[in-house]
Design an enzyme around this catalytic site. Structure first.
Site, PDB file in Angstrom:
ATOM      1  N   ASN A  34     -11.355  43.183 -26.221  1.00 35.41           N
ATOM      2  CA  ASN A  34     -11.263  42.749 -27.604  1.00 35.41           C
ATOM      3  C   ASN A  34      -9.861  43.054 -28.103  1.00 35.41           C
ATOM      4  OD1 ASN A  34     -14.011  42.131 -27.667  1.00 35.41           O
ATOM      5  ND2 ASN A  34     -14.267  43.075 -29.667  1.00 35.41           N
ATOM      6  N   ARG A  35      -9.459  42.347 -29.131  1.00 36.88           N
ATOM      7  CA  ARG A  35      -8.164  42.603 -29.740  1.00 36.88           C
ATOM      8  C   ARG A  35      -8.308  43.772 -30.710  1.00 36.88           C
ATOM      9  NH1 ARG A  35      -4.120  38.935 -29.550  1.00 36.88           N
ATOM     10  NH2 ARG A  35      -5.274  37.020 -29.248  1.00 36.88           N
TER      11      ARG A  35
END
Ligand code: CTP
Ligand code: CA
Length: 226
Positions: A34-35
């Site tokens: 995930n960012r």
């Protein structure tokens, strides 16, 4: 007033914070992630320590420094994060700011996947454990205050209200992470505090450190309430 804590103080409290992304291995050289920079979660851990709490920060892979005065446990995957969180309990307050990968490759290959001319290989996924929902659902040893985050790109508050009910937490800190807002990786954040009764408090756009200090003061007041 003996034994009363000053408002905003977390002296004597145990606080657990998750932060950063998780990395879910595909093979030895590749992962799904995930960012997340970890900036907001790390800032909350630092602010809680500054307010006098004993803080454990369970962090996925990030490139920012460890906060001062905090015990840091580094993990890679969601399953490792869950195990580290369970090992860090009990706590009075648990804040789940990590951007946990919802899915992981069903099987992490032991050897690097090679191009063999037959096109991309299939990538089967399986669901990761929900760390926030697991802790919020504890019947014994549940932290008194369980706080989730919700990063959304639309109808932020409606999604947060649904999430709080689904996960069983006490509060959701919701923010709009549409690309044009610059929240992801940026220095500032606009948050909405969504409570279990559905009430919403929207704060102005603030530096992530200031958001962290205000959140910690809010949590300390909540823990002091009878
Ligand atoms: N969370 C978690 N473990 C997971 C997924 C999410 O602890 N496996 C936590 C996050 O740290 C956050 C909250 O749950 O505090 C909400 O995460 P979010 O991704 O917004 O919720 P999901 O239930 O995964 O829903 P979706 O991604 O589909 O919006
Ligand atoms: Ca998710």
């Amino acid at each position: 007033l003996a034994g009363r804590k000053a408002p905003g103080s977390l002296a004597g409290r145990r606080v657990l914070v998750t932060s950063g992304p998780t990395h879910e291995p595909i093979d030895p050289v590749r992962y799904l992630a995930n960012r997340s920079s970890g900036r907001q979660g790390h800032a909350i851990a630092a602010a809680a320590a500054a307010a006098g709490a004993a803080v454990t920060l369970v962090s996925g892979p990030v490139s920012i420094p460890d906060p001062v005065g905090v015990s840091v446990v580094r993990v890679e995957t969601a399953r490792e994060m869950l195990a580290a969180v369970e090992a860090a309990l009990p706590a009075d307050l648990a804040v789940f700011a990590a951007a946990v990968a919802d899915f992981r490759p069903a099987e992490a290959r032991a050897a690097k996947i090679k191009k063999d001319g037959s096109g991309p290989p299939p990538l089967a996924l399986t669901e990761n454990p929900d760390i926030l929902a697991t802790v919020a659902g504890l019947t014994a040893g549940r932290p008194r205050l369980v706080v989730g985050f919700a990063a959304e790109t639309d109808t932020v508050i409606d999604y947060a209200r649904a999430k709080i009910a689904r996960k069983g937490c006490d509060l959701i800190v919701a923010n709009d992470v549409s690309p044009e807002g610059g929240v992801m990786g940026g220095a500032s954040n606009t948050v909405h505090l969504v409570a279990r009764d559905g009430s919403v408090e929207t704060w102005p756009t603030l530096d992530k450190d200031e958001v962290a200090r205000r959140l910690v003061a809010h949590f300390a007041r909540t823990l002091c309430a009878p």
